[in-house]
Design an enzyme around this catalytic site. Structure first.
Site, PDB file in Angstrom:
ATOM      1  N   HIS A 271      34.391  24.280  21.088  1.00 44.10           N
ATOM      2  CA  HIS A 271      34.328  23.179  22.063  1.00 44.10           C
ATOM      3  C   HIS A 271      32.882  22.911  22.491  1.00 44.10           C
ATOM      4  CE1 HIS A 271      38.666  23.964  22.410  1.00 44.10           C
ATOM      5  NE2 HIS A 271      38.325  25.224  22.546  1.00 44.10           N
TER       6      HIS A 271
ATOM      7  N   SER B 156       7.071  11.013  16.391  1.00 43.70           N
ATOM      8  CA  SER B 156       7.217   9.860  17.285  1.00 43.70           C
ATOM      9  C   SER B 156       5.886   9.132  17.386  1.00 43.70           C
ATOM     10  CB  SER B 156       7.671  10.316  18.677  1.00 43.70           C
ATOM     11  OG  SER B 156       7.549   9.276  19.625  1.00 43.70           O
TER      12      SER B 156
END
Length: 478
Positions: free
Chosen positions: A155, A285
């Site tokens: 999960h 970036s």
């Protein structure tokens, strides 16, 4: 410069992503050379079965098998609005002696469908080899880190520890299953061969004067000349479009596995535990120079998501082929089938590149695991307390309450995890002898042994089966 003079749209699957091998495999030269190989195979087979076709005609066809006059074919197609007949006429211009027997008894799908099956077969073989290479690289990585404990997740929440190598085996096994499916599709692939206009073989029966046996021999001969051991049992005008749907199902399956693996890598990169390789001068970036983005994994997710989305087109095409066929399959197949192979090829190239150059940070893995280990130890402590006479349900509740308090302390207050100290001071666990130090290897079960077994039983046979044929690492494109 006017809009009409500017460069037209370029398919990024060709320009940026796929390997040159896969891109050229689906190129026009190979397709139309395959068409000519089919016309040669048909003429040879018809001659061998007694039709009046000369050696000179066959040799003339062979002489121009690869010498394509695509400009002539394009002009014929502009006039005729029929691609197959345009190429028949262009081929006939080069082979005037053989012109009368080119395409003898055949329908357009004799060349288009049989050629597609030849191209699909080659593309599947390349995908299989790339899968084998990727599985090999993942197997090597798994073996190297078979016993490196790491935090497991269910999960996406901390769960019982596993090892880095065992997690990698989960990735590899999905691809092993995909390879089996690709190999199965290859085994099931057949030729359409010489089935005639609506699959009845009526034209060939006419050519051979009603001799059914010669028609059957023709079908067998053509299939064998194309490298197929058999042909599809019955067809309409085309080979069953169910086959295309099955092929895309298999390619979608590969894509689903790669998307899952790439997503896991992206999540692990966020945790600073494992990262994909990065080149010395690579920029993450334009605005943030420090960024190290998992661009290869992100690209895999983008490309494989595209393939998964293509899966529905062949399914709908197969479902809507009225009677013996309709032509609404043609444009769709020209787009979907090659592009699915191109995108899967690009994704496998990227994944093999990543798997061959993973960067692992054991100290960060150890740190992240250590923060959660006290929770993991509670299961062992509970079992010891039960063995000493405690009530399992009551003990479970005590641990649950303590864990909630610890979570508040760790998450809200930023304090260390004191779970074990709390249990030591809880009278319900007084009979338990607490270990002085928690060893992560006590929690990984048979993970290292499972890695060894998986590699021996599943990865090594693939390495043997493919040998050097899986060594297909290529430079990653832009």
């Amino acid at each position: 410069m006017s809009d009409f003079e500017s460069t037209p749209y370029q398919n990024p699957l060709i320009e940026r992503y796929s390997s040159r091998e896969m891109a050229h495999w689906w190129g026009p030269e190979r397709r139309f050379q395959t068409w000519r190989s089919l016309w040669i195979a048909l003429a040879e087979s018809e001659k061998e079965l007694g039709l009046p076709i000369s050696d000179t005609q066959i040799e003339q066809l062979k002489a121009f098998r690869e010498n394509l006059n695509l400009d002539v074919a394009a002009e014929y197609e502009r006039i005729r609005r029929h691609d197959v007949m345009a190429h028949v006429e262009a081929y006939g211009d080069q082979c005037p002696d053989a012109k009368p027997i080119i395409h003898l008894g055949a329908t357009s799908c004799f060349v288009t469908d049989n050629a597609d099956l030849v191209l699909i077969r080659g593309a599947l073989e390349l995908v299989a080899r790339r899968l084998a290479g990727t599985i090999d690289a993942l197997g090597t990585f798994a073996a190297q880190h078979r016993a490196l404990p790491c935090l497991g997740f269910t999960h996406l929440q901390p769960a019982q520890p596993t090892t880095v190598g065992k997690r990698c085996c989960l990735w590899a096994y999905d691809l092993v299953l995909d390879l089996h499916e690709i190999e199965h599709r290859l085994e099931q692939l057949r030729a359409r061969s010489a089935k005639g206009t609506t699959g009845t073989q009526a034209s060939f029966l006419q050519l051979f004067g009603g001799d059914h046996e010669k028609v059957l021999q023709l079908e067998k001969k053509v299939s064998e000349k194309l490298g197929f051991s058999d042909s599809y049992a019955v067809t309409g005008q085309t080979y069953p479009r169910k086959v295309d749907s099955q092929i895309l199902d298999a390619l979608s399956g590969v894509s689903q596995s790669l998307h899952k693996i790439a997503t896991d890598i992206r999540l692990l990169a966020n945790r600073k535990e494992i990262e994909e390789p990065i080149e010395k001068h690579q920029i993450g970036s334009s605005a943030m120079p420090y960024k190290r983005n998992p661009m290869r994994s992100e690209r895999i997710c983008a490309l494989t998501r595209y393939v998964i989305s293509l899966q529905s087109s062949p399914a709908m095409t197969a479902a809507t082929q009225w009677m013996e066929r309709t032509l609404d399959d043609s444009a769709n197949r020209r787009l979907v089938i090659p592009q699915a192979f191109l995108a899967v090829d690009a994704s496998l190239v990227l994944m093999q590149n990543i798997a061959s150059g993973f960067e692992v940070y054991p100290k960060t893995i150890e740190y992240n695991l250590a923060k959660e280990l006290p929770y993991m130890e509670t299961e062992n402590i509970m079992m010891k307390a039960v063995a000493a006479g405690g009530d399992r349900q009551e003990l479970h509740e005590r641990i649950r309450v303590h864990s909630r308090e610890v979570a508040q302390r760790v998450n809200a207050e930023g304090k260390p995890n004191d779970m074990i100290e709390r249990l030591k001071n809880d009278a319900a666990f007084s009979a338990v002898e607490f270990d002085t130090e928690i060893d992560p290897m006590d929690f990984v079960g048979r993970s290292p042994q499972q890695v060894d077994q998986f590699i021996a039983e599943h990865v090594d046979p693939i390495r043997v089966r493919y040998g050097g044929k899986s060594d297909l690492s290529v430079e990653v494109n832009v």
